[in-house]
Design an enzyme around this catalytic site. Sequence first.
Site, PDB file in Angstrom:
ATOM      1  N   GLU A 193      54.916  82.000 -11.745  1.00  0.00           N
ATOM      2  CA  GLU A 193      55.139  80.895 -11.857  1.00  0.00           C
ATOM      3  C   GLU A 193      56.658  80.221 -12.350  1.00  0.00           C
ATOM      4  O   GLU A 193      56.607  79.365 -13.314  1.00  0.00           O
ATOM      5  CB  GLU A 193      54.057  79.789 -12.324  1.00  0.00           C
ATOM      6  N   GLU A 300      45.969  84.481  -4.486  1.00  0.00           N
ATOM      7  CA  GLU A 300      45.104  83.613  -5.312  1.00  0.00           C
ATOM      8  C   GLU A 300      44.491  82.785  -4.040  1.00  0.00           C
ATOM      9  O   GLU A 300      44.410  81.549  -4.271  1.00  0.00           O
ATOM     10  CB  GLU A 300      45.859  82.808  -6.380  1.00  0.00           C
TER      11      GLU A 300
HETATM   12  C1  XIL Z   1      43.483  79.559 -13.466  1.00  0.00           C
HETATM   13  C2  XIL Z   1      41.897  80.132 -13.528  1.00  0.00           C
HETATM   14  O1  XIL Z   1      41.191  80.175 -12.556  1.00  0.00           O
HETATM   15  C3  XIL Z   1      41.272  79.168 -14.680  1.00  0.00           C
HETATM   16  O2  XIL Z   1      39.806  79.593 -15.056  1.00  0.00           O
HETATM   17  C4  XIL Z   1      41.896  78.722 -15.864  1.00  0.00           C
HETATM   18  O3  XIL Z   1      41.153  77.919 -16.619  1.00  0.00           O
HETATM   19  C5  XIL Z   1      43.302  78.304 -15.753  1.00  0.00           C
HETATM   20  O4  XIL Z   1      43.865  79.311 -14.783  1.00  0.00           O
HETATM   21  N1  XIL Z   1      47.698  80.030 -11.056  1.00  0.00           N
HETATM   22  C6  XIL Z   1      47.116  81.237 -11.649  1.00  0.00           C
HETATM   23  C7  XIL Z   1      46.144  81.397 -12.166  1.00  0.00           C
HETATM   24  O5  XIL Z   1      48.187  82.076 -11.594  1.00  0.00           O
HETATM   25  O6  XIL Z   1      46.175  82.112 -13.352  1.00  0.00           O
HETATM   26  C8  XIL Z   1      45.161  80.283 -12.609  1.00  0.00           C
HETATM   27  O7  XIL Z   1      43.944  80.660 -13.117  1.00  0.00           O
HETATM   28  C9  XIL Z   1      45.253  79.294 -11.351  1.00  0.00           C
HETATM   29  C10 XIL Z   1      46.668  78.948 -10.742  1.00  0.00           C
END
Ligand code: XIL
Length: 401
Positions: A193, A300
């Site tokens: 990100e 994701e």
């Molecule tokens: C999220 C997790 O799912 C949660 O449990 C945590 O509280 C916050 O992070 N982008 C990403 C992930 O790269 O690491 C994130 O995961 C969601 C957004």
Amino acid sequence: MKIHTLKLNSQASMLTTALLAYGTTAWSADLPTLRDAFKDHFLVGTAINRAVTTGRGFRRSSEQVNTDIALVKAQFNQVVAENEMKWDSLHPRPGADGYDFRAADAFVSFGLNNNMYLVGHTLVWHSQTPHWVFAGTNPPPNTASAAPGTNRFGRYNGPRASREELLQRMRDHIHTVVGRYKGKIKVWDVVNEALSDGGTNTLRTSLWTEIIGPDFIAKAFQYAHEADPDAILRYNDYGLESSAKRRKLIALIQSLQAQKVPVHAIGSQTHVSVAWPSFAEMDRALTEMATLGLPIHITELDVNSAEGGQRSFGADIANNAATTQGGLVSDADRKLAEAYAGLFRAFLKHDPQVKMVTFWGPNDANSWRANGKPLLFDGNSQPKPAFHAVLAEAKRAAAAK
Ligand code: XIL
């Protein structure tokens, strides 16, 4: 009646049957699996949390956790740790003694014991990174910028490390973590990100850019490559379905490639909604990303069905709660199934490039957007209509061959 053994000749009737059967079928080990359905195309994975890797639930009963684990083992052939390999989990305190590998080791053991392909997430990010990483003796700039926080307690605003100190910490962290799991973790999200959402700047302002500068990205990839020359190194971001953000991705990756930085794959998070993107929009996104000549990993995947998430393509964890407010959209199961069908049709169309599709959680109960019911299995691991719609796309692809 086992709905998956029915021979149906159109996707529409398959979907209708699935909708009728939804809620009536118990989860069963002989359900068809995502891993098999797509085995000629790409790996199908899921993020898993420490309840799944250790068998000890936090908010779920041991029976529920056992069902979650059975689902993960049955359906997926690739796993990534949802939180356990982030900096704040692995390296909460400074120095060589500040590491805590317990949760990450449990994740790696779980994956290896179940013959799964392991992905590490994530080495360098502006979120879920402890304050000590950025702390030092240099005064912070007078004007606090609008950069987002490093973790849920907010952005670090105290005296800062120098560029050299932060590079040294980053190198130590990457070498230690990647080195420990060398040969086991096959793919790393090296930088997560780094792109900005709005405006014309390519990169988001963060403590990484402020203290090191934009070359923190190139340095992170270089250190990871030193630590494990065989690992596939990924740049991972969200919102790449939007053409403005995608232009920034392409500019960033082309500039890394021009500098011969070892970036080996594009990670597209794909936190999307039932309203957007359609097949055509995802097709276009993949076509444009493919021009970089790198494999594309869907990293994701989830499809938000909550009203609050229909107008946003973001995945900034600071704003996450709002995206699952307002109840579900009308006819949510059907819309979710149609959205997933379109996405998988696009992934299949681009399967020479798309090597991996990872869901951000095995079922709705284990989702960071649980209220948006964004996954293929409900909270009891029952397949939703969207599961059958996705399998129907695999069948359609096979029939078209
Ligand atoms: C999220 C997790 O799912 C949660 O449990 C945590 O509280 C916050 O992070 N982008 C990403 C992930 O790269 O690491 C994130 O995961 C969601 C957004």
